[in-house]
Design a protein around this motif. Structure first.
Motif, mmCIF file in Angstrom:
data_model
loop_
_atom_site.group_PDB
_atom_site.id
_atom_site.type_symbol
_atom_site.label_atom_id
_atom_site.label_comp_id
_atom_site.label_asym_id
_atom_site.label_seq_id
_atom_site.Cartn_x
_atom_site.Cartn_y
_atom_site.Cartn_z
ATOM 1 N N UNK A 1 -42.159 68.325 16.340
ATOM 2 C CA UNK A 1 -40.276 67.469 15.775
ATOM 3 C C UNK A 1 -40.810 66.991 14.389
ATOM 4 N N UNK A 2 -42.256 66.675 14.559
ATOM 5 C CA UNK A 2 -42.629 66.712 12.924
ATOM 6 C C UNK A 2 -41.808 67.686 11.707
ATOM 7 N N UNK A 3 -42.002 68.770 12.364
ATOM 8 C CA UNK A 3 -41.208 70.929 11.461
ATOM 9 C C UNK A 3 -39.841 70.670 11.408
ATOM 10 N N UNK B 1 -41.614 59.504 11.520
ATOM 11 C CA UNK B 1 -41.062 60.213 11.130
ATOM 12 C C UNK B 1 -40.728 61.333 12.228
ATOM 13 N N UNK B 2 -41.128 61.900 13.037
ATOM 14 C CA UNK B 2 -40.659 62.932 14.038
ATOM 15 C C UNK B 2 -39.369 61.932 14.927
ATOM 16 N N UNK B 3 -39.781 61.167 15.222
ATOM 17 C CA UNK B 3 -38.459 60.073 15.938
ATOM 18 C C UNK B 3 -37.419 59.605 14.990
ATOM 19 N N UNK B 4 -37.871 59.114 14.493
ATOM 20 C CA UNK B 4 -37.059 58.159 13.438
ATOM 21 C C UNK B 4 -35.946 59.003 12.786
ATOM 22 N N UNK B 5 -36.223 59.815 12.021
ATOM 23 C CA UNK B 5 -35.205 60.949 11.416
ATOM 24 C C UNK B 5 -34.035 61.435 12.292
ATOM 25 N N UNK B 6 -34.360 61.435 13.753
ATOM 26 C CA UNK B 6 -33.524 62.308 14.862
ATOM 27 C C UNK B 6 -32.670 60.815 14.699
ATOM 28 N N UNK B 7 -32.983 59.666 15.125
ATOM 29 C CA UNK B 7 -33.118 58.526 15.354
ATOM 30 C C UNK B 7 -31.412 58.096 13.919
ATOM 31 N N UNK C 1 -31.963 50.413 16.112
ATOM 32 C CA UNK C 1 -31.259 50.691 17.703
ATOM 33 C C UNK C 1 -32.503 51.788 18.332
ATOM 34 N N UNK C 2 -31.880 53.762 17.768
ATOM 35 C CA UNK C 2 -31.970 54.090 18.665
ATOM 36 C C UNK C 2 -34.042 54.873 18.535
ATOM 37 N N UNK C 3 -34.175 54.072 17.387
ATOM 38 C CA UNK C 3 -35.190 54.665 17.475
ATOM 39 C C UNK C 3 -35.859 53.093 18.364
ATOM 40 N N UNK C 4 -35.785 52.300 18.625
ATOM 41 C CA UNK C 4 -36.863 50.917 19.053
ATOM 42 C C UNK C 4 -36.503 51.349 20.826
ATOM 43 N N UNK C 5 -35.322 52.127 21.180
ATOM 44 C CA UNK C 5 -35.011 52.321 22.528
ATOM 45 C C UNK C 5 -36.458 54.192 22.610
ATOM 46 N N UNK C 6 -36.726 54.204 22.109
ATOM 47 C CA UNK C 6 -37.928 55.483 21.947
ATOM 48 C C UNK C 6 -38.641 54.416 22.203
ATOM 49 N N UNK C 7 -39.272 53.848 21.752
ATOM 50 C CA UNK C 7 -41.041 52.242 22.158
ATOM 51 C C UNK C 7 -40.607 52.149 23.506
#
Length: 312
Positions: A39-41, A106-112, A141-147
């Motif tokens: 996901x980083x790539x 970064x990987x999930x943050x960018x998606x969020x 909010x979208x990012x914290x949902x992952x955690x």
């Protein structure tokens, strides 16, 4: 060149889906760094198409810097996440934080971030102040949902990090999620301000992208959410585990809770973003039909089409 990049990104999406959804069923024993690298790539290439390399590299620098500083501060002081420390499971560390943590942000943050722009509107030099602050807010909010989906397993079961005083959510405290929201909001907001005030010559702001471009990020985000559901469905031993405060939890209950939360947070956000994306496409088609032009039938402008239409 853009079309080729988008096709390549779809290959990355498929590979990631296989890794995340097939691995729990048929263990592939893929190293964690490689799982994070995919996901980083994706984020780097996908982001470069929209913000140019200068933009996406700025995003990752802000993300890595802010996350590492605030995680180290929290380990030393308890702010903003609470009192915890990392074990040696994730390998080498930058100060007190494993090197893998920053890329994962970064990987999930960018998606969020992409989901935030789909739901609210794109951020650029002509964006309103509302959009500039609302996108980071929603993306957080979208990012914290992952955690919410992975922290209990990572900490309470696998002991990747230890919450020294335990917590009510299967050994994880509320302060962790408040700290996450604060941390990701800070780097999202800094990136939004960067986009608002940087000079681009208008090239990026007038670009248009096919609906599939945004769909790629939505699918990647959805895959992450579905992985928690698949892990629960595959099942495993329902064994007791004890957190640092001495409270006993059960692995089966943790897996079920993470799957439930994921369905109604991550997958919900992805579904809402998908509906919004199709809504914008329908409005664009309607506008094209009224003007007698079909030029924009398959593309969505990177700026105005993702913002709330203004009344005339």
């Amino acid at each position: 060149m853009r079309k080729v990049s988008i096709y390549v990104l779809w290959v990355v999406v498929v590979v990631y889906a296989v890794v995340e959804l097939v691995n729990p069923v048929f263990p592939l024993h893929i190293p964690i760094p490689l799982v994070v690298l995919i996901p980083v790539v994706f984020g780097l290439v996908h982001g470069a198409l929209r913000y140019k390399w200068s933009g996406i590299l700025t995003f990752i620098v802000i993300c890595l810097t802010v996350s590492n500083i605030l995680e180290n501060i929290s380990i030393l002081t308890g702010f903003p996440f609470g009192h915890y420390h990392y074990t040696d499971v994730l390998g080498p560390k930058l100060f007190l934080v494993p090197l893998l943590i920053g890329p994962a942000y970064f990987a999930t943050g960018y998606l969020a971030w992409v989901l935030g722009t789909v739901l609210v509107g794109d951020v650029h030099r002509k964006s309103s102040a509302f959009t500039t602050f609302a996108v980071p807010f929603i993306a957080s909010f979208a990012m914290v949902a992952w955690d919410l989906g992975f922290d209990p397993t990572a900490s309470t079961i696998h002991h990747t990090w230890i919450w020294e005083q335990g917590g009510g959510y299967f050994g994880v405290p509320l302060t962790n999620y408040l700290g996450w929201f604060f941390t990701v909001y800070v780097f999202f907001q800094l990136f939004a301000l960067f986009l608002r005030f940087r000079r681009t010559g208008g090239k990026v702001e007038t670009s248009v992208f096919p609906r599939s471009y945004y769909a790629q990020a939505l699918v990647m985000y959805t895959v992450i959410g579905l992985a928690f559901v698949v892990a629960y469905l595959v099942g495993g031993d329902n064994t007791p585990v004890t957190d640092a405060a001495g409270v006993i939890w059960h692995t089966g209950s943790i897996a079920e809770a993470e799957a439930t939360v994921s369905i109604f947070t991550m997958i919900f956000v992805a579904a809402l973003s998908t509906v919004k994306l199709f809504q914008r496409s329908a409005e664009t088609l309607s506008t094209s039909g009224e003007t007698g032009s079909g030029e924009n039938e398959r593309v969505i402008p990177a700026n105005d089409a993702l913002q709330t239409p203004r009344s005339h």
